[in-house]
Design a protein around this motif. Structure first.
Motif, PDB file in Angstrom:
ATOM      1  N   UNK A 448      85.414  58.809  74.790  1.00  0.00           N
ATOM      2  CA  UNK A 448      86.387  57.718  74.788  1.00  0.00           C
ATOM      3  C   UNK A 448      85.743  56.392  75.155  1.00  0.00           C
ATOM      4  N   UNK A 449      84.813  56.404  76.123  1.00  0.00           N
ATOM      5  CA  UNK A 449      84.104  55.171  76.464  1.00  0.00           C
ATOM      6  C   UNK A 449      83.282  54.681  75.274  1.00  0.00           C
ATOM      7  N   UNK A 450      82.600  55.609  74.607  1.00  0.00           N
ATOM      8  CA  UNK A 450      81.762  55.235  73.467  1.00  0.00           C
ATOM      9  C   UNK A 450      82.604  54.691  72.319  1.00  0.00           C
ATOM     10  N   UNK A 451      83.740  55.328  72.057  1.00  0.00           N
ATOM     11  CA  UNK A 451      84.591  54.871  70.957  1.00  0.00           C
ATOM     12  C   UNK A 451      85.173  53.496  71.267  1.00  0.00           C
ATOM     13  N   UNK A 452      85.565  53.265  72.502  1.00  0.00           N
ATOM     14  CA  UNK A 452      86.109  51.962  72.881  1.00  0.00           C
ATOM     15  C   UNK A 452      85.040  50.879  72.725  1.00  0.00           C
ATOM     16  N   UNK A 453      83.788  51.201  73.027  1.00  0.00           N
ATOM     17  CA  UNK A 453      82.708  50.239  72.810  1.00  0.00           C
ATOM     18  C   UNK A 453      82.597  49.868  71.338  1.00  0.00           C
ATOM     19  N   UNK A 454      82.737  50.859  70.474  1.00  0.00           N
ATOM     20  CA  UNK A 454      82.716  50.595  69.037  1.00  0.00           C
ATOM     21  C   UNK A 454      83.850  49.682  68.615  1.00  0.00           C
ATOM     22  N   UNK A 455      85.032  49.894  69.193  1.00  0.00           N
ATOM     23  CA  UNK A 455      86.178  49.025  68.877  1.00  0.00           C
ATOM     24  C   UNK A 455      85.930  47.600  69.340  1.00  0.00           C
ATOM     25  N   UNK A 456      85.267  47.443  70.495  1.00  0.00           N
ATOM     26  CA  UNK A 456      84.956  46.098  70.979  1.00  0.00           C
ATOM     27  C   UNK A 456      84.056  45.361  69.976  1.00  0.00           C
ATOM     28  N   UNK A 457      83.027  46.047  69.493  1.00  0.00           N
ATOM     29  CA  UNK A 457      82.107  45.421  68.538  1.00  0.00           C
ATOM     30  C   UNK A 457      82.843  45.028  67.258  1.00  0.00           C
ATOM     31  N   UNK A 458      83.666  45.945  66.745  1.00  0.00           N
ATOM     32  CA  UNK A 458      84.412  45.666  65.515  1.00  0.00           C
ATOM     33  C   UNK A 458      85.400  44.522  65.749  1.00  0.00           C
ATOM     34  N   UNK A 459      86.024  44.449  66.922  1.00  0.00           N
ATOM     35  CA  UNK A 459      86.935  43.356  67.225  1.00  0.00           C
ATOM     36  C   UNK A 459      86.228  42.014  67.212  1.00  0.00           C
ATOM     37  N   UNK A 460      85.035  41.953  67.785  1.00  0.00           N
ATOM     38  CA  UNK A 460      84.278  40.697  67.811  1.00  0.00           C
ATOM     39  C   UNK A 460      83.857  40.303  66.397  1.00  0.00           C
ATOM     40  N   UNK A 461      83.334  41.264  65.635  1.00  0.00           N
ATOM     41  CA  UNK A 461      82.925  40.985  64.260  1.00  0.00           C
ATOM     42  C   UNK A 461      84.121  40.499  63.439  1.00  0.00           C
ATOM     43  N   UNK A 462      85.267  41.146  63.601  1.00  0.00           N
ATOM     44  CA  UNK A 462      86.463  40.760  62.847  1.00  0.00           C
ATOM     45  C   UNK A 462      86.909  39.350  63.218  1.00  0.00           C
TER      46      UNK A 462
END
Length: 514
Positions: A448-462
């Motif tokens: 869950x921590x790893x997946x949330x990190x991925x969402x953070x990156x995608x949010x910034x890129x978006x």
């Protein structure tokens, strides 16, 4: 009505898949084709159907497509084998490709007043979003009381009403002077789009594999041949001069890229809500219903606002607001629950609403009346491609970040559990249920921590992408007035400029027409 029914058919099937799979004894491959073949055929046939509508009449093509859609729906409902259901879904896709550009082209021709056109397209988009939003809910209600085939029959009464009353209510429209349809161009179009979309879907779903990669490359190569042929034809299947129009190409770019970002982030959001926040699929669907409704409200509210504010300002401000919404993704963590993502999606949907409401109008207003069907098909094909690219790029980016970060938290996890967690968070959650409580907790926390990190990156890129789109919108539409100004928003609606003739004289003519 037909827009609502065709878009609802994209998602109404999802909840029925387990039941029909058991009833028809469908294999895993057959199950995937049952789900995917509908969207694949729509994407493949949009360009061809839009051009056919310009030639034979858009109302006629709408009725042919609607009648076929109704017949295919009945065939799908009473399918007795996986093969029959796949064939019925394929026919549904072809019929849907005939219906959707016909509707958009008819609306564009029926409403020439800018204010009426804005309102009509807002209603059209509301139906489009409404069908996609209500599909799973309608499917769930029907499956509660009836067999799985009922999810296909729900569209039949609406189709019957359209066929009964449409000929009295809808005007016929077609191009006054058209050449013969080029069969070679039709074949090339299908041979380019179908393998390309299939390759995108499979690579996004399963990662790198040689066959879908080859299909993607084959579709791209045939696409180049198709483009070269269109340049030589006097009456092409796809008039490439439309892309030389500044307003059309800019609106198309905005719609394509927002579809990329929207599809990629939505996939990650649904996974977060279920695998990180712990919601059931139904609860996650109901939660996402609210942002979709807000977008529909935003679509309907945009036309009256656009009477007083220029489209460039509305779209630019909306994109900046949506970019802020994507930044809110970075405030979510693995223990914060669903509320942060819920708020973020509400902001994103409200911010995207002005673009969704106005870019269709700007794109279709830049197309000559005799090319309305072809223009509508290009607009909708761009959205289909955008969805595929979004899943293949942004969703893949989130998965890559997840796989890199999950290694740090696996620790002493069992080898088989660690391998499953490295694949995806879905696999991690599934295998965690088979472990002792302590090991299960550690594995879930790491995933869950790893997946949330991925969402953070995608949010910034978006967010960065949306800021770039805001700049593009501000520049591309800066001369387009609101409907209370001296001119309407259907800029560049004169004869199309050649793509290669962006001379000072041409630019001056564009400014004077605006």
């Amino acid at each position: 009505m037909p827009t609502f029914l065709v878009t609802m058919d994209f998602s109404v099937l999802y909840l029925a898949v387990p039941r029909l799979t058991a009833d028809l004894a469908a294999s895993g491959i057959q199950q995937l084709w049952i789900v995917d073949i509908y969207g694949l055929m729509i994407a493949g046939f949009l360009v061809t159907m839009g051009t056919i509508g310009d030639r034979i009449g858009r109302r006629k093509l709408l009725f042919i497509g609607a009648a076929t859609f109704g017949i295919a729906s009945v065939a799908a409902a009473f399918s007795t084998s996986p093969e029959m259901l796949i064939a019925s879904r394929a026919l549904l896709g072809v019929a849907g490709a005939a219906v959707t550009p016909s509707v958009l082209a008819l609306i564009t021709g029926m409403f020439t007043d800018p204010q009426q056109s804005r309102r009509a397209l807002a209603v059209y988009l509301a139906c489009f979003m409404g069908g996609a939003t209500l599909g799973p809910l309608v499917g769930g209600v029907l499956l509660e009381y009836f067999w799985w085939g009922s999810v296909f029959l729900v569209s039949v009464p609406g189709i019957a009403l359209l066929l009964a009353f449409g000929r009295f209510l809808l005007p016929e429209q077609k191009a006054p002077q058209v050449g013969k349809l080029d069969p070679v161009s039709v074949v090339l179009s299908l041979a380019a789009i179908l393998p390309f979309v299939y390759g995108l879907k499979e690579l996004a779903r399963n990662g790198w594999e040689w066959f879908p990669a080859g299909a993607l490359a084959f579709g791209f190569a045939v696409g180049l041949v198709f483009v070269q042929r269109q340049r030589r034809l006097e009456h092409p299947l796809l008039d490439l001069r439309m892309f030389g129009n500044r307003t059309f190409s800019s609106a198309l770019t905005l719609m394509f890229v927002t579809a990329v970002v929207g599809a990629g982030t939505l996939l990650l959001v649904t996974q977060y809500l279920q695998n990180v926040a712990g919601l059931t699929p139904l609860a996650a669907g109901l939660l996402l219903l609210v942002p979709n409704v807000l977008m529909i409200i935003g679509n309907l509210a945009t036309p009256p606002v656009a009477n007083h504010i220029r489209p460039a300002y509305l779209i630019t401000c909306g994109l900046i607001v949506a970019g802020v919404g994507y930044l809110v993704f970075t405030l979510a963590d693995s223990t914060s629950g669903p509320m942060t993502i819920f708020i973020a999606m509400c902001v994103v949907m409200l911010g995207t609403a002005p673009l969704a409401a106005l870019c269709n109008l700007l794109a279709m207003g830049a197309v000559p009346p005799d090319k309305a069907g072809s223009g509508a098909s290009i607009v909708q094909t761009a959205a289909e491609f955008g969805i595929g690219f979004g899943i293949a790029t942004l969703a893949t980016l989130g998965t890559a970040v997840y796989r890199r970060n999950v290694e740090d938290g696996l620790g002493t996890a069992r080898p088989d559990a660690a391998d499953a967690a490295r694949e995806s968070i879905d696999r991690a959650v599934a295998v965690a249920g088979q472990l002792p409580a302590e090991q299960s907790g550690d594995l879930l926390a790491a995933a869950r921590d790893a997946f949330t990190s991925g969402m953070h990156v995608v949010g910034i890129v978006s967010a960065v992408i949306y800021v770039g789109l805001a700049v593009l919108a501000a520049r591309a539409f800066r001369h387009v007035r609101n409907s209370r100004g001296d001119d309407d928003t259907t800029t560049d609606a004169d004869p199309l400029p050649e793509a290669e003739s962006a001379t000072p004289a041409t630019q001056s003519h564009e400014r004077s027409s605006i």
